[in-house]
Each structure stands twice: as C-alpha cells, then as structure tokens.
Design a protein around this motif. Structure first.
Motif, PDB file in Angstrom:
ATOM      1  N   LYS A  21       7.105  49.042  92.333  1.00 38.77           N
ATOM      2  CA  LYS A  21       6.618  49.136  90.949  1.00 38.77           C
ATOM      3  C   LYS A  21       7.819  48.145  90.276  1.00 38.77           C
ATOM      4  N   CYS A  24      11.275  50.002  89.166  1.00 36.72           N
ATOM      5  CA  CYS A  24      11.987  50.963  90.314  1.00 36.72           C
ATOM      6  C   CYS A  24      11.180  50.668  91.738  1.00 36.72           C
ATOM      7  N   CYS A  26       9.848  52.647  93.866  1.00 42.28           N
ATOM      8  CA  CYS A  26       8.476  53.505  94.152  1.00 42.28           C
ATOM      9  C   CYS A  26       7.272  52.376  94.789  1.00 42.28           C
ATOM     10  N   VAL A  40       6.499  58.737  92.959  1.00 40.04           N
ATOM     11  CA  VAL A  40       7.150  58.637  91.518  1.00 40.04           C
ATOM     12  C   VAL A  40       8.582  58.966  91.631  1.00 40.04           C
ATOM     13  N   CYS A  41       9.528  58.496  90.836  1.00 42.04           N
ATOM     14  CA  CYS A  41      10.875  58.950  90.866  1.00 42.04           C
ATOM     15  C   CYS A  41      11.412  59.117  89.559  1.00 42.04           C
ATOM     16  N   CYS A  44      10.303  55.963  86.951  1.00 36.46           N
ATOM     17  CA  CYS A  44       8.998  55.757  86.287  1.00 36.46           C
ATOM     18  C   CYS A  44       8.220  56.964  85.776  1.00 36.46           C
TER      19      CYS A  44
HETATM   20 ZN    ZN Z   1       9.629  55.063  90.438  1.00 33.22          ZN
END
Ligand code: ZN
Ligand code: ADP
Ligand code: MG
Length: 488
Positions: A21, A24, A26, A40-41, A44
């Motif tokens: 992304k 980040c 991900c 996801v993290c 994001c």
């Molecule tokens: Zn993320």
C-alpha cells in the motif's frame, strides 16, 4: 436559436500496481475477491499514533505516467490532508496532494474520426484509496483492504468537445497506464475510474458554462451513453432558456439516465492542510532522467512505426497497439515468416483471431496459438495451400488444442483443391445433378449461380480453391448458355 457545443474534462483515478500500500507494508490484494479486512494494519486503518511512510515504487510508477503525459515534474511536492467524514475513511481524512502536485501541465495527443486531437493534462498527483462499503439489508459492512492502496489522479483540462474525444482519450490513457505497467487498468475491478465534468456553451464562444460532474462510469460504453444523455439533457435546459445546476450526478445504467446525487462541494469544504506526518517529497532529477530513458515505446509511437514499417493502415495499427501483448504478438508473427504480408497477418489477427479470443474471454498471452503457428497458418492461406474457410477451421483447432497448423491440415484433409480439372469435374457433376436450377439460370435467374457455387464447394468438402471454382463454374454456365441459344 444558438447551437451548443459540449465541453468536457476528465478526472481519472488509477490504482497503481504496487505490491504494497501507499503508506504501510500491507500487501495490495484484489478487493473484489479477498477475504474482507484480511490485509489491514494500524496505519491503513488510521489508528492514533501511527506514522505513514511513502511507498517509493508508487512514486516511480507515478513518474512514468507523468513523463508519458509530457508533464513538468515538481522537484518538491507536498502531501496534504483532505478532511471529510465517511465510514470507509477511518482516519477522517485522505492523504492526497493539493497545492503542490507531483506533476503538471502535460498533454496527450491522439487521433479520432475528427482528426488529430491534443488534450492538455492539468495535473497528476498521488493519493490513497478509501475502503469499501458493502450494503446489506438494513445495515452496512466496511472492508478496509482497499484503504491506503496507492491511487494516481490524472486531471485533464476541459479540452474534449465530443463523446468521441472522450472515448479515444480514455482508451488511450488506459492503454498507456498498461504499457507502463503502472496500473492493471482493469475497469471492471475499479482499478481505473473515470469521472467526467461536462458543460455546454453556445457554438463559437470561448467561456465555460456551468458543469455537472458525472460519476459511476464503469465502462467506456457507460461513459459514452452517460455523456450523450447529459449533453441532451443540458441542451434542452439551455435551449429552453433555463440554467444548468452545478451538481454531481450518477449514471443509472439500468434506467439509462443520470440522477442528481448532491450539490457540488468546493475545495475549501475539505480544509486542506499539509500532512504534518510526512516530509515534502523531493525528487532527484537523476532519477527522473533514468525513468525517462527506461520508458517503453508508447502506443502512439508504436502505431506510427507500424504504419511506416509494415505499411498498415492507421486504423489497423490502432487495433494492434492498444494492448502491448497484442502488438508484441504481431511482431513475433511477422518476424517468424518474412514472406507473408504483415497486412495479411494483421487482418487475420484483428479479424478471426480477435473474435475467437473475445468469445472465449481469453487474453492473447494466455492463448494456445503461438505467434509462430499463427504466422504459419496465415502463410498457408496466402500460398493457397488451404482456403480461407479451412483457415478459420484450423485456427479454431489450434486455439483448442495448440497443435501445429500443418498437422491439422494433414489430419483433417483440408489441403486446398487446386487442380482445375478436378474442380471442373465437380462443377459438371453438380450441374448434371441439378437440372431444374440450371433451367432457372438459363431462363434468366442469374442469382442461382451463387447457389450452384455453394453446391460445388460442398461437393469439394469445402476445400476447393474459390477463385478457380468461380471461373470454372462461369465457364461451364457460359457453354450451356451458348448451346442453349444455338438451339442445342
Ligand atoms: Zn496497512
Ligand atoms: P474540482 O476541484 O471540483 O474537481 P476542477 O476545477 O479541478 O474541479 O476541475 C475538475 C475537472 O472538471 C477538470 O477535468 C476540468 O477540466 C473540468 N472542468 C472544469 N470546469 C469545467 C466546465 N465548465 N465544463 C466542463 N469541464 C470543466
Ligand atoms: Mg472533481
């Protein structure tokens, strides 16, 4: 009564083809098929206290596009916060570029039915995508897999004057994104999204009328239909002395109408300010030079070369260069068999072969027909080893099995019948078997000769050389006519 002309500008969002992304680590996953919220993290999903980091590959892809669109690249550009609330936007703002975009003032040239066109590009900037809402009965769910995916926004000047302009601009731009491998360009999956701003003005004037912004354009077809509709709608309002309301409208594909969605928001509604968690983005000019040198041959350049090098018509060249994989396939086929005319190869490719691919929904680089086999097949037709009908059959078989064209011709006994005597024998046989039709022909119903042609071709198992068949049939009928006139 004044006549009006359309004035159209496009805003294009393209998801960049990075592995991770924008801010980040991900992985970017296919948001139409992946398990919701599986990539996801905390960054994001906008958790407090997290810090974004710029994805360098996203910038590289953006620079490729900016250079291909002849833009000036800013040595320093700045990320900003675009503030608004929506459930698919967990941070409450989107990181975008506003006052200092990555690139500005470019252009895209292309040809349409109405001649050469140049559409100016106002700006190209980087931002991040939002999540996705999934609406259910009485409630909605949110999937953040797409949240933070790198997006490139490309904004044109209002230089388009017809839906034809829009269609060719949009297809050319998508084609460039794919050539550059900057974006998959997949419209069905929303990887490129087009929004059109459109207004009308009296012909011959230069000012800009009040515009509407048309959203929900999910295909080139939808875009053309929506804009045709909007032109007609605005024309009727203006011709009746009314005023177009500035608003956002959505294309309703089912009903074939545009529907008012909301009044137009202004930039100041978003309270833009520079993103405090990211430094200004400095771009090393040496990096720009390197990317410029590594740019591939672009579709318009390839088209010009195909016309001059292979003597193709601009129309055929256009069909070949839209997809890089098709253009490459064509060149491998031509190189494999220098004796066969490139035009013949191009015609078979854009005709019979394209329709097979479309029907099966297969991409050319996934097809079992190698460019070498394809060239051999076209050569066989050109040498009259087989006729065009058999050629189609052979192509279909290669497409199914991947077998070599020569083997297929042999195993199916498709070699063309080129022996004039054998063909004449078949003609005479058919004439003898169909006295009633021959009588009709001699009585003046000359169209029956086409039917007789078909009968002979059938008797030859579809393999007869069609030109030889035609001359032999004509000759036999002429002899009959003469003997009939001389009272024989
Ligand atoms: Zn993320
Ligand atoms: P916004 O910030 O509201 O999106 P912009 O001024 O950035 O508006 O313009 C967005 C797009 O609309 C651009 O592609 C621009 O060329 C186009 N545009 C602007 N004004 C008009 C107009 N009067 N008629 C048609 N298109 C327009
Ligand atoms: Mg807009």
């Amino acid at each position: 009564m004044p006549k009006f002309e359309p004035v159209i500008g496009l805003e294009v969002h393209a998801e960049l083809a990075t592995l991770s992304k924008m801010f980040c680590g991900c992985p970017v996953v296919d948001s139409t098929s992946a398990e919701p919220n599986s990539s996801v993290c905390e960054i994001c999903t906008g958790m407090p206290g997290t810090l974004p980091v710029i994805n360098q590959r996203a910038i590289e892809y953006a620079l490729r596009v900016a250079l291909a669109l002849n833009c000036n690249i800013a040595e320093t550009s700045v990320f900003a916060r675009k503030n608004y609330f929506y459930p698919d936007l967990p941070k409450g703002f989107q990181i975008s570029q506003y006052e200092l975009p990555l690139a500005q003032n470019g252009w895209l040239d292309f040809e349409t039915e109405n001649g050469e066109r140049r559409i100016r590009i106002r700006r190209v900037h980087l931002e991040e995508d939002t999540g996705k809402l999934l609406h259910r009965e009485g409630y909605s769910l949110v999937d953040f897999n797409r949240s933070g995916v790198p997006l490139l926004e490309i904004v044109s000047e209002p230089d388009m004057r017809s839906t034809e302009d829009v269609k060719v601009f949009a297809t050319s731009l998508r084609s460039i994104l794919r050539y550059l491998e900057a974006s998959s360009g997949d419209m069905e999956k929303g990887a490129v999204r087009f929004e059109a701003n459109i207004s009308l003005r009296p012909l011959g004037t230069e000012g800009l009328g009040t515009r509407t912004e048309v959203k929900n354009l999910n295909s080139f077809r939808a875009m053309v239909k929506a804009l045709d509709y909007e032109i007609e709608r605005q024309d009727q309002i203006l011709a009746g002395g009314g005023e177009v309301k500035q608003e956002t409208v959505g294309w309703d594909e089912v009903r074939g109408v545009t529907v008012s969605q909301r009044g137009k928001e202004e930039a100041h509604d978003y309270r833009y300010f520079p993103e405090p968690d990211l430094p200004p983005l400095h771009i090393d000019p040496a990096w720009i030079d390197r990317i410029r040198i590594e740019l591939p041959e672009l579709p318009s350049e390839k088209k010009a070369r195909f016309v001059s090098e292979y003597h193709l018509t601009p129309y055929t060249a256009d069909l070949l260069v839209e997809e890089r994989a098709v253009a490459d396939y064509f060149e491998v086929a031509v190189a494999h068999d220098p004796d066969t005319s490139p035009t013949k190869i191009a015609n078979w490719l854009t005709g019979e072969y394209f329709s097979l691919l479309n029907l099966a929904g297969v991409e050319i680089d996934q097809s079992k027909v190698s460019p070498q086999s394809f060239a051999e097949l076209v050569a066989m037709v050109e040498r009259e080893d087989i006729n065009a009908t058999s050629g189609k059959e052979v192509l279909e078989v290669i497409f199914e099995t991947g077998d070599s064209p020569i083997e297929i011709v042999e195993s199916r006994g498709l070699a063309q019948l080129n022996d004039p005597q054998a063909i004449m024998d078949l003609v005479n046989q058919v004439l003898a078997e169909n006295p009633k039709q021959v009588e009709q022909y001699l009585a003046g119903k000359t169209t029956i000769s086409q039917w007789l042609f078909g009968q002979v071709m059938r008797a030859a198992g579809g393999r007869a050389n069609p030109a030889l068949l035609r001359t032999n049939l004509e000759q036999a009928l002429k002899i009959l006519e003469e003997s009939c006139r001389s009272g024989g």
